[in-house]
Every structure is written in structure tokens, then in C-alpha cells.
Design a protein around this motif. Structure first.
Motif, mmCIF file in Angstrom:
data_model
loop_
_atom_site.group_PDB
_atom_site.id
_atom_site.type_symbol
_atom_site.label_atom_id
_atom_site.label_comp_id
_atom_site.label_asym_id
_atom_site.label_seq_id
_atom_site.Cartn_x
_atom_site.Cartn_y
_atom_site.Cartn_z
ATOM 1 N N CYS A 145 0.827 -1.201 0.000
ATOM 2 C CA CYS A 145 0.000 0.000 0.000
ATOM 3 C C CYS A 145 0.864 1.256 0.000
ATOM 4 O O CYS A 145 1.868 1.316 0.677
ATOM 5 N N ASN A 146 0.439 2.228 -0.758
ATOM 6 C CA ASN A 146 1.145 3.502 -0.793
ATOM 7 C C ASN A 146 0.438 4.555 0.042
ATOM 8 O O ASN A 146 0.923 5.666 0.154
ATOM 9 N N TRP A 147 -0.705 4.220 0.586
ATOM 10 C CA TRP A 147 -1.496 5.192 1.355
ATOM 11 C C TRP A 147 -1.861 4.560 2.680
ATOM 12 O O TRP A 147 -2.683 3.669 2.752
ATOM 13 N N TRP A 148 -1.240 5.039 3.764
ATOM 14 C CA TRP A 148 -1.472 4.481 5.091
ATOM 15 C C TRP A 148 -2.245 5.439 5.977
ATOM 16 O O TRP A 148 -2.538 5.127 7.129
ATOM 17 N N TRP A 149 -2.553 6.620 5.481
ATOM 18 C CA TRP A 149 -3.104 7.693 6.311
ATOM 19 C C TRP A 149 -4.301 7.240 7.151
ATOM 20 O O TRP A 149 -4.377 7.542 8.341
ATOM 21 N N ASN A 150 -5.231 6.555 6.540
ATOM 22 C CA ASN A 150 -6.452 6.150 7.264
ATOM 23 C C ASN A 150 -6.202 5.018 8.253
ATOM 24 O O ASN A 150 -7.084 4.678 9.034
ATOM 25 N N ASP A 151 -5.014 4.438 8.216
ATOM 26 C CA ASP A 151 -4.713 3.286 9.054
ATOM 27 C C ASP A 151 -3.687 3.563 10.149
ATOM 28 O O ASP A 151 -3.236 2.636 10.806
#
Length: 88
Positions: A54-60
Motif C-alpha cells: 500500500c502507498n497510502w497508510w493515512w487512514n490506518d
């Protein structure tokens, strides 16, 4: 040149251009990289190993979190990043 060597070449150039001292930065093997990344993912996100792709961890991110607003798009012109959701 394969993508791995090309990527390492870009990193080596950035280290040289930014004059980062050898004691402050070193390349790691692919196997070390995955262990380090999983350790970071476990500490800071709820994704664990599945966050590797994943390149997008913001929500996690684990709580609490902080955000920073960048008013200049310069960073995004220098570092192109393609995001994909990890929810799938």
C-alpha cells in the motif's frame, strides 16, 4: 538497468546531492527492507504486513494522529507518488 538498480541509483544520487554523511544513511538488502518496513507498519499502523503493498497508510495510522498542511505544491512536483487504497 532493472528497476531495482535504477531505484538504488536514484537514492545514491540523492544521498550525494544532499551531502548526507555515510554514517547517517545506508542502503539495506531487500530482506532487511521488508523486516524494517513491517516493523514500522506494526508500530504506527493497523495494517501490519498487508501494508507492504500500500502507498497510502493515512487512514490506518494508530491514534493519535497529526496532520500537516503543505501550502506549496513543490514537494509533489519533486516526488511523484501514486496512491492506491489499502482497504481492498
Amino acid at each position: 538497468m532493472n528497476k531495482s538498480n535504477e531505484f538504488r541509483g536514484h537514492i545514491a544520487k540523492a544521498v550525494k546531492d544532499l551531502q548526507i554523511p555515510p554514517n547517517d544513511f545506508r542502503l539495506v538488502s531487500l530482506y532487511q527492507y521488508e523486516d524494517i518496513l513491517v516493523s514500522i507498519l506494526n508500530k504506527f499502523t493497523s495494517l501490519g504486513k498487508k501494508g507492504i503493498g500500500c502507498n497510502w497508510w493515512w487512514n490506518d495510522f494508530k491514534k493519535p494522529t497529526v496532520s500537516v498542511h503543505i501550502t506549496c505544491n513543490y514537494l509533489f512536483m519533486c516526488i511523484p507518488i501514486f496512491f492506491r487504497s489499502c482497504a481492498n
